[in-house]
Enzyme design. Structure first.
Site, PDB file in Angstrom:
ATOM      1  N   GLY A 226       0.805  -1.457  -0.184  1.00 45.06           N
ATOM      2  CA  GLY A 226       0.200   0.008   0.221  1.00 45.06           C
ATOM      3  C   GLY A 226       0.639   1.157   0.029  1.00 45.06           C
ATOM      4  CG  ASN A 227       1.994   3.153  -2.761  1.00 48.85           C
ATOM      5  OD1 ASN A 227       0.765   3.268  -3.702  1.00 48.85           O
ATOM      6  ND2 ASN A 227       2.315   2.096  -2.891  1.00 48.85           N
TER       7      ASN A 227
ATOM      8  CD  GLU B 240       3.455   0.354  -7.817  1.00 49.69           C
ATOM      9  OE1 GLU B 240       3.347   0.516  -8.558  1.00 49.69           O
ATOM     10  OE2 GLU B 240       3.004  -1.301  -7.565  1.00 49.69           O
TER      11      GLU B 240
ATOM     12  N   GLY C  92       9.271  -0.301   1.875  1.00 52.88           N
ATOM     13  CA  GLY C  92       9.698  -1.228   3.132  1.00 52.88           C
ATOM     14  C   GLY C  92       9.480  -0.425   4.162  1.00 52.88           C
TER      15      GLY C  92
ATOM     16  CG  HIS D  56      -2.136  -4.604  -7.782  1.00 53.36           C
ATOM     17  ND1 HIS D  56      -1.034  -3.489  -8.456  1.00 53.36           N
ATOM     18  CD2 HIS D  56      -1.189  -4.600  -6.021  1.00 53.36           C
ATOM     19  CE1 HIS D  56      -0.225  -3.208  -7.590  1.00 53.36           C
ATOM     20  NE2 HIS D  56      -0.739  -3.213  -6.435  1.00 53.36           N
TER      21      HIS D  56
ATOM     22  CB  THR E 278       5.709   3.881  -2.627  1.00 53.57           C
ATOM     23  OG1 THR E 278       4.823   2.946  -2.994  1.00 53.57           O
ATOM     24  CG2 THR E 278       4.942   5.377  -2.792  1.00 53.57           C
TER      25      THR E 278
HETATM   26 ZN   LIG Z   1       0.458  -2.469  -4.051  1.00 53.40          ZN
END
Ligand SMILES: [Zn+2]
Length: 226
Positions: free
Chosen positions: A28-29, A76, A45, A158, A74
């Site tokens: 997650g982010n 992402e 991380g 995802h 992240t």
């Molecule tokens: Zn993800």
């Protein structure tokens, strides 16, 4: 600027994502836009359930650190950056893997019918973006067109992405998405999930105008008795 309040908000939302099992381990982010080319985002991380404000990073749209830190942003973030690039009205993005919503993404079943009034108002029809390898440029490309039409996207095999006018707005869309996915799942398990009729959807659309809702929603299909 040190953005302490926004950093605390990100930490709190990360804790809630983890407590509600929307993320496991370091998944997650979360990000928020704080300037034309400045964003706060979560580190890679690190469990989103165990963050503190010092871990939240200031980056530019390319994900470069604007303030020194021992943490890395992240991988992402490029997906978040794509949302901000495409949508001027969005200032916060949340990405997680909530189990019921992600199961729909895995099954290839979009939540594109209107089942519940609140979901219809705040989420509308939720499409599925094609699978993209996490951390690659495929990910921003996979959501690039859909994000113009909706604030909420399932990511094939995802998870989910939600966008909002602030952090709470983006996070609440994730909650509403997962809540809706769980209820639809349970109704389908019972053998039937009725969808709202076209007339009911028109009345809901009138409410959107009345309450000045600015979230972008795609209209849902009005199929009966799945
Ligand atoms: Zn993800």
């Amino acid at each position: 600027m040190n953005y302490e309040k926004l950093k605390s908000e990100i930490v709190e939302i990360g804790r809630r994502l983890w407590l509600r099992k929307y993320v496991a381990a370091n998944d997650g982010n979360i990000s928020v836009k704080v300037g034309e080319n400045e964003f706060l985002t979560t580190p890679t991380g690190v469990s989103k359930g165990f963050m503190n404000s010092e871990m939240i990073l200031l980056v530019d749209a390319d994900g470069n650190l604007l303030q020194e830190s021992k943490y890395k942003p992240t991988s992402e973030f490029k997906m978040h950056a794509e949302v901000y690039r495409k949508r001027d009205d969005i200032t916060a993005v949340v990405h997680a893997h909530p189990p019921f919503a992600t199961a729909f993404a895995l099954a290839g079943i979009p939540l594109d019918e209107c089942y519940l009034p609140e979901s219809a108002l705040f989420l509308g029809a939720v499409p599925i973006a094609p699978f993209a390898l996490p951390s690659t440029d495929e990910v921003p490309a996979s959501i690039s067109d859909l994000i113009l039409r909706t604030d909420v996207i399932l990511l094939a095999n995802h998870g989910a992405l939600t966008a909002g006018k602030n952090l709470t707005d983006a996070y609440f869309k994730m909650e509403t998405l997962e809540h809706t996915a769980e209820i639809v799942w349970r109704a389908k398990t019972l053998g039937n999930a009725n969808v709202l009729s076209e007339k009911e959807r028109e009345r809901l659309n009138a409410l959107r105008e009345k309450y000045g809702l600015t979230n972008k929603v795609m209209d849902c299909k009005g199929k009966k008795n799945l």
